[in-house]
Design an enzyme around this catalytic site. Sequence first.
Site, PDB file in Angstrom:
ATOM      1  N   ASP A 225      -2.570  10.503   3.385  1.00 22.11           N
ATOM      2  CA  ASP A 225      -3.977  10.120   3.493  1.00 22.11           C
ATOM      3  C   ASP A 225      -4.731  11.120   4.355  1.00 22.11           C
ATOM      4  OD1 ASP A 225      -6.403   8.866   3.525  1.00 22.11           O
ATOM      5  OD2 ASP A 225      -5.819   7.336   4.997  1.00 22.11           O
TER       6      ASP A 225
ATOM      7  N   ASP B  23     -12.219   7.137   3.459  1.00 25.14           N
ATOM      8  CA  ASP B  23     -11.042   6.924   4.310  1.00 25.14           C
ATOM      9  C   ASP B  23     -10.696   5.437   4.429  1.00 25.14           C
ATOM     10  OD1 ASP B  23      -8.890   7.722   5.843  1.00 25.14           O
ATOM     11  OD2 ASP B  23     -10.011   7.745   7.729  1.00 25.14           O
TER      12      ASP B  23
ATOM     13  N   LYS C 229     -10.134  13.126   7.851  1.00 29.90           N
ATOM     14  CA  LYS C 229      -9.675  12.747   9.187  1.00 29.90           C
ATOM     15  C   LYS C 229      -9.636  13.988  10.089  1.00 29.90           C
ATOM     16  CE  LYS C 229      -6.522   9.108   7.549  1.00 29.90           C
ATOM     17  NZ  LYS C 229      -7.077   7.924   8.215  1.00 29.90           N
TER      18      LYS C 229
ATOM     19  N   GLU D 156      -9.490   3.754   1.999  1.00 26.62           N
ATOM     20  CA  GLU D 156      -8.949   3.868   0.642  1.00 26.62           C
ATOM     21  C   GLU D 156      -7.854   2.855   0.323  1.00 26.62           C
ATOM     22  OE1 GLU D 156      -5.673   4.938   2.753  1.00 26.62           O
ATOM     23  OE2 GLU D 156      -7.713   5.564   3.186  1.00 26.62           O
TER      24      GLU D 156
ATOM     25  N   LYS E 294       0.843  -1.197   0.000  1.00 24.99           N
ATOM     26  CA  LYS E 294       0.000   0.000   0.000  1.00 24.99           C
ATOM     27  C   LYS E 294       0.878   1.247   0.000  1.00 24.99           C
ATOM     28  CE  LYS E 294      -3.158   2.640   2.976  1.00 24.99           C
ATOM     29  NZ  LYS E 294      -3.864   2.679   4.273  1.00 24.99           N
TER      30      LYS E 294
ATOM     31  N   ASP F 160       1.589   6.432   5.541  1.00 29.81           N
ATOM     32  CA  ASP F 160       0.599   5.492   5.012  1.00 29.81           C
ATOM     33  C   ASP F 160       1.073   4.784   3.748  1.00 29.81           C
ATOM     34  OD1 ASP F 160      -1.793   4.286   5.655  1.00 29.81           O
ATOM     35  OD2 ASP F 160      -3.021   5.630   4.459  1.00 29.81           O
TER      36      ASP F 160
ATOM     37  N   ARG G 191      -7.545  -0.290   0.890  1.00 25.18           N
ATOM     38  CA  ARG G 191      -8.054  -1.551   0.326  1.00 25.18           C
ATOM     39  C   ARG G 191      -8.465  -1.389  -1.129  1.00 25.18           C
ATOM     40  NH1 ARG G 191     -12.450  -1.807   4.966  1.00 25.18           N
ATOM     41  NH2 ARG G 191     -10.712  -0.731   5.938  1.00 25.18           N
TER      42      ARG G 191
END
Length: 496
Positions: free
Chosen positions: A267, A344, A274, A346, A262, A285, A348
Amino acid sequence: MIEIISLEGEEKNIRTLAAPISQDRDIHEDPIILSLAERAKKMPEFSGKKEEEIILYPGNESPFERALLIGMGKADDISCEDLRAFSGKAVRKCVEMGLDHAALAAPSPEKTGPENARLADIDMAAAMAQGAVLGNHIFDRYKEKKEKKPLGSVFLPASPQNAGAMKKAVQRAEIVCKGTLLAREWVSMPSNDKKPAELAKIMARAARGKNIKVTELTGTGLAERGMNALLAVAKGSRSGPRMLVMEYRHEKARRHVALIGKGVTFDSGGVNLKPTGSLEDMKTDMSGAAAAAAAVISLAELDAPVHATAVLPLVENMPSGQATRPGDIVKSFSGKTVEILNTDAEGRLILIDAMSWAEKEYAPDVIIDIATLTGACVVALGEKIAGVFSHDDALADAIVEAGEKNHEPCWRMPLPGFYKDLLKSDLADIQNISSSKWGGAITAALFLNAFVKKARWAHIDIAGPASAKKGHPYCGAGGTGFGVRLLCDVAEGKWE
């Protein structure tokens, strides 16, 4: 950086020795170290207990100008991780003192560890080498004043009969740990310096000249291939997405392992923004991509007999008038439609397109995805343990065992089929979040699993251990590089 030598310090003009000392018995054979330990234990401030340190200046009694003795506690309790921490602590202390080298004395294998499971000298040497390389890292590229300088050399004494085997183990440890440091640098780097296109260039540059085939897909190429789940995450940012592929193939490889990392370079949460307190560390991230890329680079450096391909979806998740909205439905690369109920969730989305594409393009035997995926996994396991999800017992066991060996601890988590109902959508084939607020790490893994067809698969959630707010003996605050050593061991492993 690391060199295997005899214990005759004057041969290399070694002025600094660091040695682990037990509180309850001698763990060394060398008379010089035994004499230093005896002298230290006569002082009230040192008995060999854990966390104790003392520096001696032995003068003419020893070939060394100074000796740093570090308490290890009871000899039967000493593990390879304790020796890894000893090396890191010793190297960091020498760095703080402004020294340029140190010799690290290993204890006798006949005297160290539980009586029925003494530590092997090769394992001790590898662990100490890991601690030394990892502990010698300083992330100061954004500091005007470089107040500390890493050690130029670290020496590990060895007997002549063991020097060859130890040298091989130490060389491997050094290469893999340098890969770990590479990942640490990328993770700790601020997001303004590693937007998707920039990070792709940085990683590709690191792979240059290492028998690695590098392929980069841009937004147009991703759209042509139908990677709409990935593109949905990238829509809100002015920084276009990338898919970086790094393939290392050895002629003697027995299996092909695809590492899907990933790579969300920042993010924000997208439209599901967030809150303050959750945004500040979101430069990390992309830790999964960093680990996967660095693992493949390390395997190539080792000339390991494996076939390993890192597939790295790189995006920035930002809110804007162009961003994906909660409730949008996209058709993923696999053909399955996904209802995006939370922007959020995201990671996956980019992983499913990367995994589906990798499986179709390369037909790997094994797919391992690694990601800072869920806060739920941190709630379950804390900040130092990764969650492992797989239906494949042998693969899951190999990951957990590699984590235990390298002190990158992993815990296998359940994947109950009856939780799949929580991902059912009334409007699409699947939704990207669970209909329940509980078990989020499990349902995220089940979501990913729905997009794997034939390959053996495992998911490693490193949301907890990917970064650290406080350092430890062989890692400072910031990116930890978690997963690089583990993935190298799994890729090279003889498990079936």
